[in-house]
Write a protein that holds these residues in place. Sequence first.
Motif, PDB file in Angstrom:
ATOM      1  N   ALA A  73     -18.726   5.212   1.011  1.00 28.64           N
ATOM      2  CA  ALA A  73     -19.292   6.166   1.794  1.00 28.64           C
ATOM      3  C   ALA A  73     -18.409   6.205   2.960  1.00 28.64           C
ATOM      4  N   GLY A  74     -17.557   5.119   3.334  1.00 25.64           N
ATOM      5  CA  GLY A  74     -16.654   5.384   4.726  1.00 25.64           C
ATOM      6  C   GLY A  74     -15.282   5.560   4.469  1.00 25.64           C
ATOM      7  N   LYS A  75     -14.969   5.928   3.146  1.00 24.00           N
ATOM      8  CA  LYS A  75     -13.613   6.128   2.897  1.00 24.00           C
ATOM      9  C   LYS A  75     -13.296   7.575   2.638  1.00 24.00           C
ATOM     10  N   THR A  76     -13.080   8.073   4.114  1.00 22.67           N
ATOM     11  CA  THR A  76     -12.678   9.548   4.093  1.00 22.67           C
ATOM     12  C   THR A  76     -11.634   9.738   4.933  1.00 22.67           C
ATOM     13  N   PHE A  77     -11.053  11.037   5.008  1.00 22.65           N
ATOM     14  CA  PHE A  77     -10.004  11.256   5.734  1.00 22.65           C
ATOM     15  C   PHE A  77     -10.072  10.932   7.202  1.00 22.65           C
ATOM     16  N   ALA A  78     -11.368  10.974   7.760  1.00 28.59           N
ATOM     17  CA  ALA A  78     -11.457  10.698   9.165  1.00 28.59           C
ATOM     18  C   ALA A  78     -11.097   9.373   9.330  1.00 28.59           C
ATOM     19  N   THR A  79     -11.392   8.404   8.329  1.00 30.59           N
ATOM     20  CA  THR A  79     -11.031   7.157   8.569  1.00 30.59           C
ATOM     21  C   THR A  79      -9.479   6.527   8.139  1.00 30.59           C
ATOM     22  N   PHE A  80      -8.939   7.576   7.382  1.00 24.87           N
ATOM     23  CA  PHE A  80      -7.678   7.000   6.711  1.00 24.87           C
ATOM     24  C   PHE A  80      -6.600   7.108   7.782  1.00 24.87           C
ATOM     25  N   ALA A  85       0.477   4.449   6.110  1.00 22.67           N
ATOM     26  CA  ALA A  85       1.042   4.683   4.835  1.00 22.67           C
ATOM     27  C   ALA A  85       2.132   5.521   4.993  1.00 22.67           C
ATOM     28  N   PRO A  86       3.388   4.892   5.120  1.00 23.67           N
ATOM     29  CA  PRO A  86       4.477   5.632   5.489  1.00 23.67           C
ATOM     30  C   PRO A  86       5.193   6.460   4.076  1.00 23.67           C
ATOM     31  N   GLY A  87       4.615   6.156   3.152  1.00 21.60           N
ATOM     32  CA  GLY A  87       5.246   6.848   1.810  1.00 21.60           C
ATOM     33  C   GLY A  87       4.266   8.200   1.450  1.00 21.60           C
ATOM     34  N   VAL A  88       3.072   8.301   2.396  1.00 23.13           N
ATOM     35  CA  VAL A  88       2.131   9.380   2.043  1.00 23.13           C
ATOM     36  C   VAL A  88       2.491  10.539   3.224  1.00 23.13           C
ATOM     37  N   GLN A 114       0.635  -1.881  -4.230  1.00 22.43           N
ATOM     38  CA  GLN A 114       0.185  -3.353  -4.092  1.00 22.43           C
ATOM     39  C   GLN A 114      -1.399  -3.031  -3.746  1.00 22.43           C
ATOM     40  N   SER A 115      -1.841  -4.306  -3.784  1.00 19.80           N
ATOM     41  CA  SER A 115      -3.348  -4.375  -3.461  1.00 19.80           C
ATOM     42  C   SER A 115      -3.377  -4.109  -1.902  1.00 19.80           C
ATOM     43  N   GLY A 116      -4.298  -3.421  -1.436  1.00 21.87           N
ATOM     44  CA  GLY A 116      -4.521  -3.128   0.022  1.00 21.87           C
ATOM     45  C   GLY A 116      -3.755  -2.263   0.823  1.00 21.87           C
ATOM     46  N   THR A 117      -3.007  -1.396  -0.081  1.00 21.07           N
ATOM     47  CA  THR A 117      -2.253  -0.336   0.609  1.00 21.07           C
ATOM     48  C   THR A 117      -2.990   1.026   0.891  1.00 21.07           C
ATOM     49  N   GLY A 118      -4.100   1.326   0.377  1.00 22.16           N
ATOM     50  CA  GLY A 118      -4.791   2.351   0.691  1.00 22.16           C
ATOM     51  C   GLY A 118      -4.976   3.231  -0.420  1.00 22.16           C
ATOM     52  N   LYS A 119      -4.661   2.850  -1.658  1.00 23.22           N
ATOM     53  CA  LYS A 119      -4.814   3.748  -3.030  1.00 23.22           C
ATOM     54  C   LYS A 119      -6.343   4.291  -2.977  1.00 23.22           C
ATOM     55  N   THR A 120      -7.252   3.403  -2.950  1.00 22.05           N
ATOM     56  CA  THR A 120      -8.944   3.695  -3.141  1.00 22.05           C
ATOM     57  C   THR A 120      -9.265   4.335  -2.067  1.00 22.05           C
ATOM     58  N   HIS A 121      -8.801   4.080  -0.842  1.00 25.66           N
ATOM     59  CA  HIS A 121      -9.161   5.024   0.331  1.00 25.66           C
ATOM     60  C   HIS A 121      -8.786   6.267   0.269  1.00 25.66           C
ATOM     61  N   ALA A 122      -7.390   6.359  -0.286  1.00 26.51           N
ATOM     62  CA  ALA A 122      -6.615   7.950  -0.504  1.00 26.51           C
ATOM     63  C   ALA A 122      -7.429   8.759  -1.421  1.00 26.51           C
ATOM     64  N   SER A 234       0.144  15.783 -14.006  1.00 27.11           N
ATOM     65  CA  SER A 234      -0.207  14.793 -13.058  1.00 27.11           C
ATOM     66  C   SER A 234       0.456  14.970 -11.911  1.00 27.11           C
ATOM     67  N   THR A 235       0.102  14.519 -10.847  1.00 26.96           N
ATOM     68  CA  THR A 235       0.567  14.042  -9.650  1.00 26.96           C
ATOM     69  C   THR A 235       0.551  12.553  -9.444  1.00 26.96           C
ATOM     70  N   ILE A 236       1.835  11.950  -9.278  1.00 32.57           N
ATOM     71  CA  ILE A 236       1.907  10.687  -8.985  1.00 32.57           C
ATOM     72  C   ILE A 236       2.546  10.102  -7.641  1.00 32.57           C
ATOM     73  N   ILE A 237       1.693   9.230  -6.875  1.00 32.03           N
ATOM     74  CA  ILE A 237       1.736   8.918  -5.580  1.00 32.03           C
ATOM     75  C   ILE A 237       1.958   7.386  -5.189  1.00 32.03           C
ATOM     76  N   GLU A 238       3.123   7.066  -4.801  1.00 33.25           N
ATOM     77  CA  GLU A 238       3.187   5.538  -4.707  1.00 33.25           C
ATOM     78  C   GLU A 238       2.730   5.132  -3.226  1.00 33.25           C
ATOM     79  N   MET A 239       1.981   4.086  -2.968  1.00 39.22           N
ATOM     80  CA  MET A 239       1.511   3.538  -1.740  1.00 39.22           C
ATOM     81  C   MET A 239       2.245   2.381  -1.654  1.00 39.22           C
ATOM     82  N   ASN A 240       3.332   2.437  -0.861  1.00 40.08           N
ATOM     83  CA  ASN A 240       4.333   1.458  -0.622  1.00 40.08           C
ATOM     84  C   ASN A 240       4.349   0.591   0.818  1.00 40.08           C
ATOM     85  N   GLY A 241       3.282   1.156   1.492  1.00 38.30           N
ATOM     86  CA  GLY A 241       3.200   0.361   2.847  1.00 38.30           C
ATOM     87  C   GLY A 241       2.702  -1.145   2.757  1.00 38.30           C
ATOM     88  N   GLU A 242       2.390  -1.757   3.916  1.00 38.53           N
ATOM     89  CA  GLU A 242       1.869  -3.057   4.226  1.00 38.53           C
ATOM     90  C   GLU A 242       0.434  -2.996   3.956  1.00 38.53           C
TER      91      GLU A 242
END
Length: 269
Positions: A73-80, A85-88, A114-122, A234-242
């Motif tokens: 429910a809470g994973k929207t652009f308003a909370t991203f 996420a410097p690679g995005v 890596q785990s925790g970098t915001g993939k699911t949120h994005a 496909s569109t491939i996006i790499e989330m490389n942040g901390e």
Amino acid sequence: MTRTKDQAAAVLPTMLKALRLPSINRNWKRLTDTADRDGWPAVQLLASLLEIEMAERTTRRIQRHRDQSGLPAGKTFATFDFDAAPGVRKPHLLSLATGDGWIDNGGNLLFFGQSGTGKTHAISAISHALIDTGRRVLFCSTTDMVQKLQAARRDLSLPSMLDKLDKYDLIVLDDLSYVRKDQVETSALFELIAHRYERHSIAITANQPFSAWDNVFPDPAMSVAAIDRLVHHSTIIEMNGESYRKRSAVSRIEPANNHPTGPGSDRPS
């Protein structure tokens, strides 16, 4: 059949309820009073009532699809946190959220990091926005989807299940890397990918690169075939942040370390 104004007003709620027009039922009295006072032509009153009904039906349908999507429910652009996420690129994600140029053509989204970098949120934020445009999305962990596919295969209903999943414009398979072929037979997952290829979209999040996907599918040939179908269009996006979680934990620890308590703790030694 002609009725007086009072007779029409008395019977209208019953007729509107029978016709399943709840929005008009809630608003007709207010708008007819306005129409009588301001001298609206009948066509203007009718159009205004129908506009309200259509708008509220759209709102209810979108909320129903959101409730059925399984999205967090809470994973929207308003909370991203785009700054974390410097690679995005923000304009890129917002463009994907319209669905234009990919979802109508069965294109895929692949998020790696890596785990925790915001993939699911994005991908959740993109999916919530797609639902707002009228599209249907199903979000689930890859493990849950594999289990459902396997159950359908045992019941000899896998083709029927795959057809039913076609009602979703996008299926999000979260955490694909956590599925292991030695735990669950995942050939049914390949059948889902093959079934939707160039027809309907799939989005995947994974914390391992393609080279590690032999751990997911029963044999290397199936891994290659699955990757080939997912990567095409496909569109491939790499989330490389901390990691968000790591950074959050550090932020909680630092204030405690900066405010020691007890005798003689005012200054560091």
